[in-house]
Design an enzyme around this catalytic site. Structure first.
Site, PDB file in Angstrom:
ATOM      1  N   ARG A 347       0.921  -1.157  -0.097  1.00 25.69           N
ATOM      2  CA  ARG A 347       0.150  -0.079  -0.079  1.00 25.69           C
ATOM      3  C   ARG A 347       0.699   1.088  -0.038  1.00 25.69           C
ATOM      4  O   ARG A 347       0.437   2.376   0.593  1.00 25.69           O
ATOM      5  CB  ARG A 347      -0.991  -0.131   1.339  1.00 25.69           C
ATOM      6  CG  ARG A 347      -1.768  -1.259   1.223  1.00 25.69           C
ATOM      7  CD  ARG A 347      -2.200  -1.605   2.700  1.00 25.69           C
ATOM      8  NE  ARG A 347      -2.781  -2.958   2.630  1.00 25.69           N
ATOM      9  CZ  ARG A 347      -2.034  -4.194   2.748  1.00 25.69           C
ATOM     10  NH1 ARG A 347      -0.730  -3.886   2.383  1.00 25.69           N
ATOM     11  NH2 ARG A 347      -2.573  -5.312   2.684  1.00 25.69           N
ATOM     12  N   ASP A 487      -8.526   1.007  12.657  1.00 23.17           N
ATOM     13  CA  ASP A 487      -7.843   2.260  12.957  1.00 23.17           C
ATOM     14  C   ASP A 487      -8.778   3.221  13.346  1.00 23.17           C
ATOM     15  O   ASP A 487      -8.299   4.067  13.940  1.00 23.17           O
ATOM     16  CB  ASP A 487      -6.819   2.531  11.989  1.00 23.17           C
ATOM     17  CG  ASP A 487      -5.705   1.621  11.991  1.00 23.17           C
ATOM     18  OD1 ASP A 487      -5.291   1.127  12.768  1.00 23.17           O
ATOM     19  OD2 ASP A 487      -4.990   1.572  10.691  1.00 23.17           O
TER      20      ASP A 487
END
Length: 568
Positions: A347, A487
């Protein structure tokens, strides 16, 4: 709305309409020389780092989206009409312009038909090389001779650090230079300044790039963006293409671009192909010998064959034939291809991620191993060891493993920096790796901790369990710490996560099984005892009679109960 289809025999996804709801992208190259390209030839390139090594510019979240990119413009020298080999950026009406994009395994081919001219633009990075091929084949399907001009365009950054390029314009816009010699363009940054520039520790490659035109005569060029586009022009109708001629501009303290121009004359039914190369390093030192070796269509075709052969071999590690075509697409090509790309890039670069993290996100990279262990077992093992060496002695993890990671000498994260789930993913990835490879002895491999000391892989697993068991909340469930896998969920440091509780339960079960196989009876009994304690807490606090909750905040707020309108 149908925009394309899977061609699994060719291992390509075919986009039949260019006006996709969003840009559909592909990855070219490697983690050394990387490139992102879209179905309309938008995208960018970078060297080693999407944030610190960006040599080709893209404007994120811009309008129009995914511009600039790697463009071929075609212009009819008789009529003055012009278009692009990809639908964008010129954007001819789709009732007149036909386009097909084939995203393959580390290559992309865009075919267009307009005004009786068919073009095929093919983009790829040869294996192990720091340059990319742009190939353009043009065919005249008209009944008369056609005289065309072809122009390339890409936009170079003024500083390889993305932040410097995009923000610090009082500095970056004045340090670029473009030069031309024979069939090559040279792009240089800091050419007249000190050589030890910041954020570009790339040796002789640093902040230099080049473009070469092969298999065709050079009739013009531009290295200044303003000269090619025009002061008030745009990518849709750049001045050079509109006027039919590049200006031969030599940028000096300007925004730089790469444009080479050539003329193509085609009889009815005739095809011609030109070859463009773009790479990094000083043009005269690095680029020139590369062009001498690779700058012909025969070599380019051989490199494409090698590229396909390598990628297709990886995809052949497992093949399924089921009654469901979508499952076959996913298992045999696209699921694994995506896993391989994700494993490679972690990513670090995309159309929506700028690459500023510049390293391996811990939990992400440990999870990535699950998808590739069968296809690339050696690389999977190397990554596993690297991630294990990012675990610190207390059992938690360094959040991001940088390129210069130095096991045994890293700073221990502050308590508030730890996430609760990081090392628990090893109980998914380690067994999967062993099951695929049969390397049972991997558990005995000694790996250093990130900060100090070392342990076997088996020892690292024990430490991962202890880390969570030593950080339990008021209800006997694991604390979420800075974050659990979600998150966005802020529970407070001592808030409790059922996601992590289930992960910990899996970890204890897996550790008990491994211990039994290793003859470590006491360890197995310990793990099962801890699991029993956890089970009681889960049943007592987390089952609400209909389903399990998913979190309890530090203040006692329960999330995920049957009484909640949202977040059940």
């Amino acid at each position: 709305m149908q925009y394309g289809y899977f061609d699994d025999e060719a291992k390509e996804y075919v986009i039949t309409r260019p006006d996709t709801p969003t840009s559909w992208s592909n990855y070219l190259g490697s983690t050394v020389y990387g490139a992102v390209i879209t179905n309309n030839a938008g995208g960018y390139g970078f060297y080693k780092s999407g944030a610190q090594g960006r040599f080709m510019r893209l404007r994120f979240n811009a309008v129009p989206m995914d511009q600039p990119g790697r463009y071929f413009y075609l212009r009819d020298r008789d009529s003055g009409d012009f278009w692009s080999a990809s639908w964008q950026p010129v954007g001819k009406p789709l009732d007149q312009y036909k386009s097909e994009c084939r995203h393959g395994t580390a290559y992309t081919k865009i075919t267009s038909e307009y005004s009786s001219i068919r073009s095929e633009a093919l983009y790829y990075v040869p294996l192990g090389q720091n340059f990319e091929y742009w190939r353009l084949k043009v065919t005249n399907n008209d009944s008369k001779e056609r005289k065309l001009s072809a122009f390339t365009y890409c936009e170079l950054t003024n500083q390889w650090s993305t932040e410097q390029d995009q923000v610090n314009l009082q500095y970056s816009v004045f340090i670029s230079k473009g030069e031309q010699r024979d069939n090559m363009l040279r792009f240089a940054i800091h050419d007249n300044l000190y050589k030890q520039f910041p954020n570009a520790d790339f040796g002789e490659q640093g902040m230099h790039s080049w473009m070469a035109l092969c298999e065709a005569p050079l009739t013009g060029f531009d290295t200044s963006r303003e000269a090619f586009i025009g002061t008030y022009g745009n990518y849709e109708h750049p001045d050079a293409v509109k006027n039919g001629k590049c200006t031969n501009s030599l940028a000096y303290g300007d925004n730089i671009c790469g444009s080479v121009e050539t003329e193509i004359t085609l009889k009815p039914g005739e095809s011609k192909e030109i070859l463009v190369m773009f790479g990094i390093g000083d043009a005269w030192v690095t680029g020139k010998p590369i062009v001498a070796e690779f700058g012909n269509l025969d070599r380019a075709e051989k490199e494409l064959a090698k590229l396909k052969e390598t990628w297709h071999a990886r995809l052949g590690s497992f093949v399924a034939n089921t009654p469901d075509e979508d499952i076959n697409h996913t298992i045999n090509v696209w699921g694994l291809y995506n896993c391989l790309i994700t494993f490679a890039w972690s990513r670090a670069a995309s159309l929506i991620y700028n690459g500023e993290r510049d390293g391996l996100g811990y939990r992400d990279s440990v999870q990535d191993i699950l998808g590739v262990a069968a296809a690339i077992p050696e690389e999977a093992e190397e990554r596993l060891v690297r991630m294990l060496s990012g675990q610190v002695k207390c059992g938690g993890a360094i959040p991001v493993i940088k390129k210069d990671h130095n096991p045994g000498h890293e700073k221990t994260p502050e308590p508030g920096e730890f996430r609760s789930d990081d090392c628990l993913w090893f109980f998914n990835s380690v067994p999967a790796f062993i099951a695929e490879t049969g390397k049972w002895d991997f558990l005995n491999k000694v790996v250093p901790y990130g900060d100090e000391g070392e342990a076997t892989v088996y020892g690292h697993l024990k430490q991962a369990l202890l880390f969570n068991l030593e950080r339990m909340g008021a209800d006997g469930l694991p604390c979420g710490l800075l974050a659990d896998w979600n998150d966005c969920l802020k529970l407070g440091y001592k808030g409790q996560s059922l996601f992590v509780a289930f992960q910990l339960r899996l970890g204890l079960t897996t550790y008990a099984d491994i211990s039994t196989r290793l003859g470590e009876k006491a360890e197995s009994e310990w793990a099962l005892c801890e699991r029993d304690k956890l089970d009681k807490a889960i049943q007592a606090k987390c089952w609400d009679g209909k389903w399990f909750i998913w979190a309890i905040t530090e203040s006692g707020q329960v999330y995920g109960t049957k009484t909640m309108e949202e977040g059940q």
